[in-house]
Write a protein that holds these residues in place. Structure first.
Motif, PDB file in Angstrom:
ATOM      1  N   TYR A  12      30.210  56.554 -14.183  1.00 51.94           N
ATOM      2  CA  TYR A  12      30.233  56.429 -12.723  1.00 51.94           C
ATOM      3  C   TYR A  12      30.065  57.786 -12.059  1.00 51.94           C
ATOM      4  O   TYR A  12      29.284  57.936 -11.104  1.00 51.94           O
ATOM      5  N   ARG A  13      30.767  58.788 -12.530  1.00 53.59           N
ATOM      6  CA  ARG A  13      30.645  60.132 -11.963  1.00 53.59           C
ATOM      7  C   ARG A  13      29.227  60.665 -12.128  1.00 53.59           C
ATOM      8  O   ARG A  13      28.683  61.309 -11.225  1.00 53.59           O
ATOM      9  N   ARG A  16      27.002  58.993  -9.570  1.00 55.21           N
ATOM     10  CA  ARG A  16      27.190  59.558  -8.220  1.00 55.21           C
ATOM     11  C   ARG A  16      26.432  60.868  -8.070  1.00 55.21           C
ATOM     12  O   ARG A  16      25.792  61.119  -7.043  1.00 55.21           O
ATOM     13  N   ARG A  17      26.477  61.713  -9.102  1.00 54.68           N
ATOM     14  CA  ARG A  17      25.743  62.979  -9.026  1.00 54.68           C
ATOM     15  C   ARG A  17      24.242  62.729  -8.966  1.00 54.68           C
ATOM     16  O   ARG A  17      23.524  63.370  -8.189  1.00 54.68           O
ATOM     17  N   TRP A  20      23.198  61.556  -5.399  1.00 52.75           N
ATOM     18  CA  TRP A  20      23.125  62.567  -4.354  1.00 52.75           C
ATOM     19  C   TRP A  20      22.015  63.584  -4.611  1.00 52.75           C
ATOM     20  O   TRP A  20      21.615  64.303  -3.697  1.00 52.75           O
ATOM     21  N   ASN A 104      28.996  52.366  -9.000  1.00 49.01           N
ATOM     22  CA  ASN A 104      28.204  53.207  -8.110  1.00 49.01           C
ATOM     23  C   ASN A 104      27.654  52.378  -6.952  1.00 49.01           C
ATOM     24  O   ASN A 104      27.694  52.806  -5.788  1.00 49.01           O
ATOM     25  N   THR A 107      30.473  51.564  -4.541  1.00 57.41           N
ATOM     26  CA  THR A 107      30.811  52.720  -3.703  1.00 57.41           C
ATOM     27  C   THR A 107      29.835  52.854  -2.551  1.00 57.41           C
ATOM     28  O   THR A 107      30.235  53.081  -1.396  1.00 57.41           O
ATOM     29  N   ASN A 108      28.543  52.725  -2.833  1.00 53.82           N
ATOM     30  CA  ASN A 108      27.542  52.817  -1.768  1.00 53.82           C
ATOM     31  C   ASN A 108      27.722  51.726  -0.726  1.00 53.82           C
ATOM     32  O   ASN A 108      27.595  51.975   0.481  1.00 53.82           O
TER      33      ASN A 108
END
Length: 249
Positions: A12-13, A16-17, A20, A104, A107-108
């Motif tokens: 997940y992290r 996210r990277r 972005w 992910n 989260t969005n």
């Protein structure tokens, strides 16, 4: 299970990277709904009734865009590029990888709803959500529904080059029919009938009840039932047709 959860968190992290680092993805996810809100806010300035329709409509569209559209694109690309096949050959459990990707998207969607809610409150006078529980339930149901349908739909896309055509052939008619930009309940009979069969219409109804009308969850339980039915169908198709490898040329 703890190892699987830890790997899902790390995936997940990473997602996210990667998100972005892709400016076009960030623009489509966060700026496009705001541009729609700004456009229709300018057109409907002074007409609070129509503004109360547009804000939850854009919120519903944002949920579909960040789940159905994003996952249909991503799963097709990853499968065609052989990424899924390589991931499947690693010690990482499938549930961890798919969980990271799904989180992910969640989260969005949550960020989208927050942005639209704040914009509606600050610029369009819709106020803060009147029923937080109803809002949470419909957002979760909508995310699960459209995420499952997005993964399932990716199975029907022959290659990544045709993804835009396939996805837009579904996404654009659905948002036009479902009442994103108008009250679907006042549409002509044949459009209204088609809208009632689509999950986005019922997601918008639930979001409207939570964000604008202040109706209870029980009032929109039928709408929630339609979304859940589509979610079950989407999950069944996503699981049944899932493949780690590209099967079409």
């Amino acid at each position: 299970m703890p190892d699987a959860l830890g790997l899902a968190w790390r995936q997940y992290r990473l997602e996210r990277r990667l998100f972005w680092r892709n400016p076009s993805a960030a623009f489509f996810n966060f700026m496009l709904p705001l541009l729609f809100l700004a456009l229709f806010g300018a057109i409907l300035h002074g007409n609070q009734h129509d503004l109360n329709v547009i804000v939850p409509g854009i919120a519903g569209m944002a949920v579909m865009a960040t789940t159905f559209t994003a996952l249909a694109y991503n799963m097709t690309f990853l499968r065609e590029q052989g990424v899924l096949k390589r991931i499947h050959g690693t010690p990482m459990p499938a549930i961890s990888y798919l969980g990271g990707i799904s989180a992910n998207a969640v989260t969005n969607a949550a960020l989208q709803i927050a942005i639209v809610t704040v914009a509606g409150r600050v610029f369009f006078g819709t106020g803060w959500p009147r029923d937080g529980v109803e809002l949470l339930v419909f957002v979760i149901a909508g995310v699960v529904c459209f995420a499952a349908l997005g993964v399932a739909f990716s199975h029907a896309i022959p290659n990544f080059e045709s993804t835009a055509a396939y996805v837009n052939a579904v996404f654009l008619p659905v948002i036009l029919i479902s009442g994103v930009f108008y009250d679907s309940h006042k549409a002509p009979g044949f459009i209204k009938g088609a809208a009632q069969a689509l999950p986005l219409t019922h997601l918008i109804d639930g979001l409207s009840g939570a964000m604008v009308k202040g109706t209870s969850l029980g009032t929109n339980v039928a709408a929630l039932g339609v979304i859940v039915a589509w979610a079950v169908l989407g999950i069944a198709l996503a699981v049944r047709g899932f493949s780690w490898e590209q099967r079409r040329t």
